[in-house]
Design an enzyme around this catalytic site. Structure first.
Site, PDB file in Angstrom:
ATOM      1  N   GLU A  94       8.851   3.331   7.228  1.00 52.85           N
ATOM      2  CA  GLU A  94      10.049   3.191   6.415  1.00 52.85           C
ATOM      3  C   GLU A  94      10.289   4.442   5.574  1.00 52.85           C
ATOM      4  O   GLU A  94       9.353   5.123   5.170  1.00 52.85           O
ATOM      5  CB  GLU A  94       9.897   1.984   5.478  1.00 52.85           C
ATOM      6  CG  GLU A  94       9.930   0.680   6.242  1.00 52.85           C
ATOM      7  CD  GLU A  94       9.576  -0.518   5.373  1.00 52.85           C
ATOM      8  OE1 GLU A  94       9.828  -0.486   4.160  1.00 52.85           O
ATOM      9  OE2 GLU A  94       9.059  -1.487   5.940  1.00 52.85           O
ATOM     10  N   CYS A 107      12.398   9.002  -0.256  1.00 53.18           N
ATOM     11  CA  CYS A 107      10.981   8.670  -0.363  1.00 53.18           C
ATOM     12  C   CYS A 107      10.445   8.530   1.064  1.00 53.18           C
ATOM     13  O   CYS A 107      10.895   7.667   1.809  1.00 53.18           O
ATOM     14  CB  CYS A 107      10.864   7.365  -1.155  1.00 53.18           C
ATOM     15  SG  CYS A 107       9.205   6.724  -1.248  1.00 53.18           S
ATOM     16  N   CYS A 114      -1.586   2.259   5.853  1.00 55.88           N
ATOM     17  CA  CYS A 114      -2.389   2.996   4.865  1.00 55.88           C
ATOM     18  C   CYS A 114      -3.797   2.429   4.880  1.00 55.88           C
ATOM     19  O   CYS A 114      -3.996   1.230   5.083  1.00 55.88           O
ATOM     20  CB  CYS A 114      -1.785   2.825   3.471  1.00 55.88           C
ATOM     21  SG  CYS A 114      -2.593   3.841   2.207  1.00 55.88           S
ATOM     22  N   CYS A 118      -5.018  -0.570  -1.831  1.00 53.64           N
ATOM     23  CA  CYS A 118      -4.866  -0.774  -3.274  1.00 53.64           C
ATOM     24  C   CYS A 118      -4.386  -2.212  -3.467  1.00 53.64           C
ATOM     25  O   CYS A 118      -3.496  -2.679  -2.764  1.00 53.64           O
ATOM     26  CB  CYS A 118      -3.877   0.227  -3.863  1.00 53.64           C
ATOM     27  SG  CYS A 118      -4.456   1.925  -3.682  1.00 53.64           S
ATOM     28  N   CYS A 121      -0.561  -3.218  -3.795  1.00 55.50           N
ATOM     29  CA  CYS A 121       0.431  -2.544  -2.944  1.00 55.50           C
ATOM     30  C   CYS A 121       0.600  -3.261  -1.600  1.00 55.50           C
ATOM     31  O   CYS A 121      -0.384  -3.642  -0.966  1.00 55.50           O
ATOM     32  CB  CYS A 121      -0.006  -1.099  -2.712  1.00 55.50           C
ATOM     33  SG  CYS A 121       1.050  -0.177  -1.594  1.00 55.50           S
ATOM     34  N   GLY A 161       1.490   5.268   3.087  1.00 58.62           N
ATOM     35  CA  GLY A 161       0.399   6.183   3.395  1.00 58.62           C
ATOM     36  C   GLY A 161      -0.073   7.021   2.231  1.00 58.62           C
ATOM     37  O   GLY A 161       0.558   7.080   1.183  1.00 58.62           O
ATOM     38  N   GLU A 162      -1.223   7.655   2.449  1.00 56.66           N
ATOM     39  CA  GLU A 162      -1.802   8.549   1.442  1.00 56.66           C
ATOM     40  C   GLU A 162      -1.654   9.982   1.966  1.00 56.66           C
ATOM     41  O   GLU A 162      -2.364  10.388   2.894  1.00 56.66           O
ATOM     42  CB  GLU A 162      -3.272   8.185   1.213  1.00 56.66           C
ATOM     43  CG  GLU A 162      -4.082   9.200   0.434  1.00 56.66           C
ATOM     44  CD  GLU A 162      -3.438   9.691  -0.862  1.00 56.66           C
ATOM     45  OE1 GLU A 162      -2.895   8.876  -1.626  1.00 56.66           O
ATOM     46  OE2 GLU A 162      -3.469  10.915  -1.093  1.00 56.66           O
ATOM     47  N   HIS A 216      -3.193   4.680 -12.865  1.00 58.14           N
ATOM     48  CA  HIS A 216      -3.096   3.217 -13.075  1.00 58.14           C
ATOM     49  C   HIS A 216      -4.075   2.636 -14.100  1.00 58.14           C
ATOM     50  O   HIS A 216      -3.777   1.619 -14.697  1.00 58.14           O
ATOM     51  CB  HIS A 216      -3.165   2.441 -11.764  1.00 58.14           C
ATOM     52  CG  HIS A 216      -2.148   2.890 -10.765  1.00 58.14           C
ATOM     53  ND1 HIS A 216      -0.862   3.252 -11.119  1.00 58.14           N
ATOM     54  CD2 HIS A 216      -2.214   3.060  -9.422  1.00 58.14           C
ATOM     55  CE1 HIS A 216      -0.195   3.608 -10.044  1.00 58.14           C
ATOM     56  NE2 HIS A 216      -0.984   3.516  -8.994  1.00 58.14           N
ATOM     57  N   CYS A 332       8.746   1.011  -4.834  1.00 55.83           N
ATOM     58  CA  CYS A 332       7.368   1.504  -4.707  1.00 55.83           C
ATOM     59  C   CYS A 332       6.434   0.359  -4.385  1.00 55.83           C
ATOM     60  O   CYS A 332       6.439  -0.664  -5.066  1.00 55.83           O
ATOM     61  CB  CYS A 332       6.858   2.081  -6.026  1.00 55.83           C
ATOM     62  SG  CYS A 332       7.736   3.493  -6.580  1.00 55.83           S
TER      63      CYS A 332
END
Ligand code: SAH
Length: 339
Positions: A94, A107, A114, A118, A121, A161-162, A216, A332
């Site tokens: 996406e 974005c 991923c 987390c 997420c 993803g990271e 965070h 996000c």
């Protein structure tokens, strides 16, 4: 299918020159082709009207421009749009387009799924399917601009993803965005969970881009409870790597901080943040409104303004990122390919 043809997106200006030379054509044809592809957004040789037929035919038979295929799109009440693409080399990701006054942010995703998981997420729930190629990352911006015709002023690596676990492809995409598509590095932000080795490599790079670090919580146990990777990477290590980054590049970074109710929104959390930000680390804080994910137990904090005050009182520059596109799960941490 990517066949035996070369992928045109990956050609550098030098490679186009070499390709044109091979055909015994004048070098300026390389610049023309480049201009069509990267400035005009035209990659179909048949439409390159000032390029001779012989070259267009050679392009057709030797070079290939695989494109993202738009599978679905959705528009939020606030104007945010979400696109689901099928990638040339398999899998779906996406991309989100977020208009806000005179700023238009895209974005983009760097991985299919991923690996980080987390806790808060949605993308983390998918697991990692595969790495995107550099050109597949870049094409998300290219397609929004040239295929959909939407304006873009900023690009953030904050989709699926990271980015720093797909380092070379992300660098390739950054180079493409700045050197091919003409974006200023000041308007590109790489967002990372924090991989010290990769941050050290980024610090050595000379091209401009901005870095955001998903903190965070500056309290180790709390961060570990939210981000499984934090069990293997200490906050001190990250503080050191990020400090060096600021020093080497003479820049500030952004700390991203999703405010979660009863988890990281109290005075003690603000104090821990203040202690985390010490020279050479120079950082401002971006408080992120939590975007709910149906299966997950988290709730957004209602203390966002109070927490901002708590940080401002400690002389930390603090902004708030309001949720955009949440009604279509485009905000996000909500990207999980549900439409
Ligand atoms: N892997 C990168 C990019 C992730 S997405 C990173 O960790 O930075 C960009 C930001 O959205 C990150 O700060 C991420 O922690 C945050 N995020 C994830 N899920 C969220 C949610 N449900 N609501 C708000 N922000 C979220």
């Amino acid at each position: 299918m990517v066949g035996v043809k070369a992928i045109g997106w990956t050609f550098s200006p030098r490679e186009w020159e070499r390709w044109v030379e091979e055909k015994r054509e004048s070098l300026y044809r390389a610049r023309q082709i480049w201009h069509w592809i990267w400035k005009k957004g035209v990659y179909n040789p048949a439409q390159m009207s000032d390029v001779p037929l012989s070259i267009r035919t050679a392009l057709d038979s030797e070079v290939f421009f695989p494109m993202l295929e738009l599978v679905r799109s959705q528009e939020s009440r606030d104007g945010t749009r979400k696109f689901l693409w099928a990638l040339p080399e398999g899998g779906k990701v996406e991309t989100v387009w977020i208009p806000h006054q005179n700023r238009y942010t895209v974005c983009i995703s760097s991985q299919v799924g991923c690996s980080l998981n987390c806790r808060f997420c949605a993308t983390g729930q998918l697991g990692l399917e595969r790495q995107l190629k550099g050109y597949e990352i870049l094409l998300q911006v290219y397609a929004v601009k040239h295929l959909l015709g939407l304006p873009i002023t900023n690009v953030v690596f904050m989709g699926m993803g990271e980015p720093l676990l797909n380092y070379s492809a992300v660098i390739e995409a950054v180079e493409g965005l700045t050197q091919r598509m003409g974006f200023s590095g000041k308007r590109l932000t790489i967002s990372t969970v924090g991989i010290p080795k990769a941050i050290q490599r980024l610090a050595e790079r000379s091209e401009p881009f901005e870095l955001a670090f998903s903190l965070h919580s500056a309290i180790p146990e709390k961060r570990r409870a939210l981000i499984p990777l934090a069990a293997h990477i200490s906050l001190e290590e990250l503080q050191t790597a990020l400090g060096l980054y600021c020093e080497k590049r003479n820049e500030w970074i952004t700390l991203e901080y999703v405010l979660l109710e009863d988890i990281n929104d109290q005075e003690a959390d603000a104090e821990a943040l203040r202690e985390f930000i010490k020279p050479p680390l120079r950082a401002k804080v971006n408080l992120i409104e939590y975007n709910p994910v149906p299966e997950l137990p988290f709730r957004g904090s209602r203390r966002i303004k109070d927490f901002q005050q708590a940080l401002l009182k400690r002389r930390i520059i603090t902004t708030i990122r309001r949720s955009r596109g949440a009604d279509i799960a485009a905000a996000c941490g909500q990207l999980s390919r549900r439409f």
